[in-house]
Design a protein around this motif. Structure first.
Motif, PDB file in Angstrom:
ATOM      1  N   MET A 136       0.835  -1.186   0.000  1.00  0.00           N
ATOM      2  CA  MET A 136       0.000   0.000   0.000  1.00  0.00           C
ATOM      3  C   MET A 136       0.881   1.251   0.000  1.00  0.00           C
ATOM      4  O   MET A 136       1.918   1.281   0.639  1.00  0.00           O
ATOM      5  CB  MET A 136      -0.873   0.042   1.257  1.00  0.00           C
ATOM      6  N   ARG A 137       0.436   2.255  -0.692  1.00  0.00           N
ATOM      7  CA  ARG A 137       1.134   3.541  -0.675  1.00  0.00           C
ATOM      8  C   ARG A 137       0.988   4.132   0.719  1.00  0.00           C
ATOM      9  O   ARG A 137       0.026   3.844   1.429  1.00  0.00           O
ATOM     10  CB  ARG A 137       0.527   4.477  -1.717  1.00  0.00           C
ATOM     11  N   GLU A 194     -16.702  -2.601   3.921  1.00  0.00           N
ATOM     12  CA  GLU A 194     -17.079  -1.188   3.864  1.00  0.00           C
ATOM     13  C   GLU A 194     -15.936  -0.256   3.494  1.00  0.00           C
ATOM     14  O   GLU A 194     -16.172   0.855   3.022  1.00  0.00           O
ATOM     15  CB  GLU A 194     -17.730  -0.762   5.185  1.00  0.00           C
ATOM     16  N   THR A 195     -14.695  -0.673   3.717  1.00  0.00           N
ATOM     17  CA  THR A 195     -13.568   0.188   3.347  1.00  0.00           C
ATOM     18  C   THR A 195     -12.969  -0.201   2.004  1.00  0.00           C
ATOM     19  O   THR A 195     -12.271   0.604   1.396  1.00  0.00           O
ATOM     20  CB  THR A 195     -12.438   0.144   4.404  1.00  0.00           C
ATOM     21  N   GLY A 196     -13.207  -1.439   1.580  1.00  0.00           N
ATOM     22  CA  GLY A 196     -12.606  -1.898   0.332  1.00  0.00           C
ATOM     23  C   GLY A 196     -11.135  -2.259   0.471  1.00  0.00           C
ATOM     24  O   GLY A 196     -10.429  -2.438  -0.513  1.00  0.00           O
ATOM     25  N   VAL A 197     -10.676  -2.383   1.717  1.00  0.00           N
ATOM     26  CA  VAL A 197      -9.281  -2.727   1.979  1.00  0.00           C
ATOM     27  C   VAL A 197      -9.232  -4.159   2.488  1.00  0.00           C
ATOM     28  O   VAL A 197     -10.009  -4.543   3.360  1.00  0.00           O
ATOM     29  CB  VAL A 197      -8.663  -1.764   3.026  1.00  0.00           C
ATOM     30  N   SER A 198      -8.340  -4.950   1.938  1.00  0.00           N
ATOM     31  CA  SER A 198      -8.262  -6.357   2.333  1.00  0.00           C
ATOM     32  C   SER A 198      -7.726  -6.505   3.760  1.00  0.00           C
ATOM     33  O   SER A 198      -7.044  -5.628   4.286  1.00  0.00           O
ATOM     34  CB  SER A 198      -7.348  -7.121   1.373  1.00  0.00           C
ATOM     35  N   TYR A 222      -3.818  -5.597   8.165  1.00  0.00           N
ATOM     36  CA  TYR A 222      -2.860  -6.111   9.139  1.00  0.00           C
ATOM     37  C   TYR A 222      -1.428  -5.694   8.809  1.00  0.00           C
ATOM     38  O   TYR A 222      -0.550  -5.732   9.672  1.00  0.00           O
ATOM     39  CB  TYR A 222      -2.986  -7.631   9.276  1.00  0.00           C
ATOM     40  N   LYS A 223      -1.208  -5.281   7.586  1.00  0.00           N
ATOM     41  CA  LYS A 223       0.112  -4.755   7.218  1.00  0.00           C
ATOM     42  C   LYS A 223       0.372  -3.450   7.974  1.00  0.00           C
ATOM     43  O   LYS A 223       1.499  -3.157   8.357  1.00  0.00           O
ATOM     44  CB  LYS A 223       0.162  -4.521   5.706  1.00  0.00           C
ATOM     45  N   HIS A 224      -0.669  -2.675   8.183  1.00  0.00           N
ATOM     46  CA  HIS A 224      -0.526  -1.376   8.840  1.00  0.00           C
ATOM     47  C   HIS A 224      -0.900  -1.396  10.321  1.00  0.00           C
ATOM     48  O   HIS A 224      -0.414  -0.553  11.077  1.00  0.00           O
ATOM     49  CB  HIS A 224      -1.372  -0.331   8.114  1.00  0.00           C
ATOM     50  N   PHE A 225      -1.754  -2.328  10.720  1.00  0.00           N
ATOM     51  CA  PHE A 225      -2.222  -2.380  12.104  1.00  0.00           C
ATOM     52  C   PHE A 225      -2.199  -3.823  12.577  1.00  0.00           C
ATOM     53  O   PHE A 225      -2.855  -4.676  11.989  1.00  0.00           O
ATOM     54  CB  PHE A 225      -3.640  -1.807  12.215  1.00  0.00           C
TER      55      PHE A 225
END
Length: 193
Positions: A1-2, A33-37, A42-45
């Motif tokens: 992700m950017r 709802e966010t469209g994020v896998s 989990y990559k960020h949090f």
């Protein structure tokens, strides 16, 4: 992700949590709802709680910037700004997306006082109280800290009442009622000139 994808995720998650609550919002709901896998989340949090903490930090920043700016736009005197707090709340209460205070919700869902989410919610309220205390001091209140605590109590009560009133559970205008109570407290604390 950017790098800005993380910020985008936090912004989208804020909307989802605000609408649905924290415990009621699972990772599957966040993904849909966010469209994020999940992998990207989990990559960020590391955990959902880490995401909630990031969401609360964003909400704190957004809410305080809006509130402080709005009360300064509504009045150019410290005494007037303390009353303008309730005019700003009235505006917020009429927005279709209004669902109450995210920090009240977070502290209710994470009640252990040492829990980071509960602590972050309390810190938000303390920052607001400190800001109101500075305004009360600039207005030459007899006891700025007491007045700030009282204004915060009225603000929080107005928010909860506004949520209940939306469903027809309470009569009246919570922001206007709180403003009148605040006016009485302010008049007691600030000598007339």
């Amino acid at each position: 992700m950017r790098p800005n994808k993380r910020d985008e995720l936090v912004r989208k998650a804020l909307d989802v949590f605000y609408r649905n609550g924290f415990h009621a919002t699972g990772m599957d709901k966040l993904v849909s709802e966010t469209g994020v896998s999940k992998t990207s989340m989990y990559k960020h949090f590391r955990t959902k709680e880490d995401l909630i903490l990031a969401v609360l930090r964003l909400r704190d920043e957004n809410f305080r910037h809006w509130l402080y700016r709005r009360i300064e736009e509504l009045s150019d005197t410290p005494k007037g700004q303390m009353l303008a707090l309730f005019d700003a709340l009235s505006e917020w209460f009429t927005k279709p997306e209004f669902r109450g205070c995210m920090f009240i919700k977070a502290s209710a869902e994470f009640q252990e006082i040492n829990h980071p989410i509960h602590a972050q919610s309390a810190a938000h309220k303390q920052i607001l109280q400190d800001h109101f205390s500075e305004i009360a001091e600039a207005a030459d209140a007899n006891d700025p800290r007491l007045l700030a605590r009282q204004l915060l109590l009225l603000k929080e009560g107005a928010i909860v009442s506004a949520v209940l009133a939306r469903g027809g559970g309470l009569a009246g205008d919570p922001a206007a009622d709180a403003k009148e109570a605040a006016r009485g407290l302010i008049d007691l604390q600030i000598p007339s000139t």
